[in-house]
Scaffold this motif. Structure first.
Motif, short mmCIF file in Angstrom:
data_model
loop_
_atom_site.label_atom_id
_atom_site.label_comp_id
_atom_site.label_asym_id
_atom_site.label_seq_id
_atom_site.Cartn_x
_atom_site.Cartn_y
_atom_site.Cartn_z
N VAL A 42 0.89 -1.13 0.05
CA VAL A 42 0.00 0.00 0.08
C VAL A 42 0.78 1.01 0.13
O VAL A 42 0.64 2.19 -0.76
N ALA A 43 1.97 1.15 0.62
CA ALA A 43 2.92 2.34 0.62
C ALA A 43 3.46 2.55 -0.54
O ALA A 43 3.55 3.78 -1.19
N GLY A 44 3.97 1.65 -1.32
CA GLY A 44 4.42 1.58 -2.77
C GLY A 44 3.22 2.08 -3.64
O GLY A 44 3.35 3.04 -4.53
N LEU A 45 2.07 1.52 -3.47
CA LEU A 45 0.99 2.40 -4.24
C LEU A 45 0.60 3.75 -3.81
O LEU A 45 0.44 4.51 -5.01
N GLY A 46 0.91 4.27 -2.85
CA GLY A 46 0.61 5.84 -2.33
C GLY A 46 1.69 6.42 -3.36
O GLY A 46 1.70 7.57 -3.78
N ILE A 47 2.91 5.67 -3.22
CA ILE A 47 4.12 6.44 -3.89
C ILE A 47 4.01 6.72 -5.41
O ILE A 47 4.17 7.56 -5.86
N THR A 48 3.40 5.40 -6.03
CA THR A 48 3.04 5.55 -7.38
C THR A 48 1.97 6.64 -7.53
O THR A 48 2.23 7.13 -8.71
N ALA A 49 0.83 6.71 -6.85
CA ALA A 49 0.00 7.75 -6.89
C ALA A 49 0.90 9.04 -7.05
O ALA A 49 0.43 10.15 -7.88
N GLY A 50 1.77 9.22 -6.00
CA GLY A 50 2.45 10.58 -6.26
C GLY A 50 3.04 10.78 -7.30
O GLY A 50 3.12 12.13 -7.83
N CYS A 51 3.61 9.66 -8.09
CA CYS A 51 4.62 9.95 -9.21
C CYS A 51 3.63 10.19 -10.32
O CYS A 51 4.00 11.20 -11.28
N PHE A 52 2.30 9.69 -10.50
CA PHE A 52 1.22 10.27 -11.42
C PHE A 52 1.15 11.80 -11.37
O PHE A 52 0.93 12.42 -12.41
N VAL A 53 0.96 12.51 -10.04
CA VAL A 53 0.94 13.80 -10.05
C VAL A 53 2.19 14.30 -10.66
O VAL A 53 2.00 15.42 -11.52
N HIS A 54 3.57 13.97 -10.58
CA HIS A 54 4.33 14.50 -11.17
C HIS A 54 4.53 14.48 -12.67
O HIS A 54 4.88 15.39 -13.32
N VAL A 55 4.31 13.21 -13.15
CA VAL A 55 4.19 12.89 -14.44
C VAL A 55 3.16 13.86 -15.33
O VAL A 55 3.31 14.45 -16.22
N THR A 56 1.99 14.10 -14.56
CA THR A 56 0.83 14.90 -15.02
C THR A 56 1.61 16.33 -15.19
O THR A 56 1.22 17.04 -16.12
N ALA A 57 2.05 16.92 -13.94
CA ALA A 57 2.48 18.00 -14.06
C ALA A 57 3.78 18.37 -15.07
O ALA A 57 3.69 19.58 -15.57
N ALA A 110 -1.80 -2.89 10.28
CA ALA A 110 -2.15 -2.83 8.73
C ALA A 110 -3.73 -2.46 8.82
O ALA A 110 -3.84 -1.73 7.79
N ARG A 111 -4.55 -3.09 9.41
CA ARG A 111 -6.05 -3.02 9.27
C ARG A 111 -6.39 -1.50 9.74
O ARG A 111 -7.37 -0.82 8.90
N LYS A 112 -5.82 -1.16 10.53
CA LYS A 112 -6.31 0.32 10.80
C LYS A 112 -5.56 1.38 10.15
O LYS A 112 -6.37 2.52 10.28
N THR A 113 -4.39 1.25 9.54
CA THR A 113 -3.76 2.44 9.14
C THR A 113 -3.48 2.43 7.68
O THR A 113 -2.62 3.09 7.09
N LEU A 114 -3.93 1.42 6.91
CA LEU A 114 -3.50 1.28 5.47
C LEU A 114 -3.70 2.65 4.77
O LEU A 114 -3.01 3.11 3.77
N GLY A 115 -4.82 3.06 4.91
CA GLY A 115 -5.00 4.70 4.44
C GLY A 115 -4.21 5.40 4.72
O GLY A 115 -3.81 6.62 3.94
N GLN A 116 -3.63 5.53 5.89
CA GLN A 116 -2.82 6.70 6.57
C GLN A 116 -1.32 6.10 5.66
O GLN A 116 -0.73 7.28 5.53
N VAL A 117 -1.04 5.12 5.53
CA VAL A 117 -0.09 4.35 4.87
C VAL A 117 -0.01 4.98 3.62
O VAL A 117 0.99 5.43 3.00
N PHE A 118 -1.06 4.90 2.89
CA PHE A 118 -1.12 5.31 1.31
C PHE A 118 -1.10 6.79 1.32
O PHE A 118 -0.16 7.24 0.45
#
Length: 215
Positions: A42-57, A110-118
């Motif tokens: 999930v941490a990696g998916l959050g990082i990938t989502a951030g990369c899409f921001v940079h690509v679009t920018a 993990a169950r409680k903080t996956l959103g925060q991790v992302f």
């Protein structure tokens, strides 16, 4: 789009770059050690989502502004440095686990903080202007000048780079989670937190000391 040979070169270069340790990899590994492979993925998916921001920018020219504007680059640089330092301080202040079942604690966390991790992975990446400059410098090397659809090609190559990063990030997460199963790693988790915290602060200082790109 580049031909097959250049496309394979682009994919290979992307994999090598994603294997290079840095704040993103450290964030994935830290979460996997503390809360299991799921949290690391999930941490990696959050990082990938951030990369899409940079690509679009970068595709619409915002990254070019960061590369030429000292004010814009400086504002994002200091925000990113402060965020990395904050993550590091939290890890340094983390309390050691007791003698309870660490695996059960990890599953609960993990169950409680996956959103925060992302979200944490997302901001770790978005607030790093060096990632924006990287995409602006790396991707255009594989775009044919004068093709007439450079922006679309940039977006497609950026999406391909990000998609290729997902299995690499997942590999980091699984490897770290496997290491965490060993008793020695579990017993030393507090010291691993401190080491990771120190590294996050070091990455923040390194980012803060980064010079503004030359015009």
């Amino acid at each position: 789009m580049p031909d097959a040979q250049h496309l394979l070169l682009f994919i290979a270069a992307g994999w090598l770059l994603n294997l290079t340790p840095g704040p993103d990899v450290l964030y994935i590994v830290t979460n996997s050690l503390r809360a299991g492979a799921r949290a690391g993925v999930v941490a990696g998916l959050g990082i990938t989502a951030g990369c899409f921001v940079h690509v679009t920018a970068a595709a619409i020219g915002v990254s070019a502004l960061l590369a030429t504007s000292a004010l814009a680059f400086g504002a994002l640089k200091w925000a990113g440095a402060a965020y990395l330092a904050w993550v590091g301080i939290k890890l340094l202040r983390a309390k050691p686990q007791g003698t309870q079942d660490l695996a059960a604690v990890a599953r609960t966390a993990a169950r409680k903080t996956l959103g925060q991790v992302f979200v944490g992975g997302f901001w770790t990446n978005v607030l790093n202007p060096k990632v924006a400059i990287f995409f602006l410098a790396f991707v255009p090397q594989f775009i044919t000048p004068g093709s007439g659809n450079e922006a679309v090609t940039f977006l497609l190559l950026g999406a391909l780079f990000n998609a290729n990063s997902i299995p690499v990030n997942a590999g980091w997460a699984i490897a770290a989670a496997w290491m965490a199963r060993h008793g020695a790693v579990q017993r030393g988790m507090h010291w691993l937190d401190r080491a990771a915290g120190a590294l996050f602060i070091a990455f923040g200082l390194r980012l803060a000391l980064t010079d503004t790109p030359s015009r």
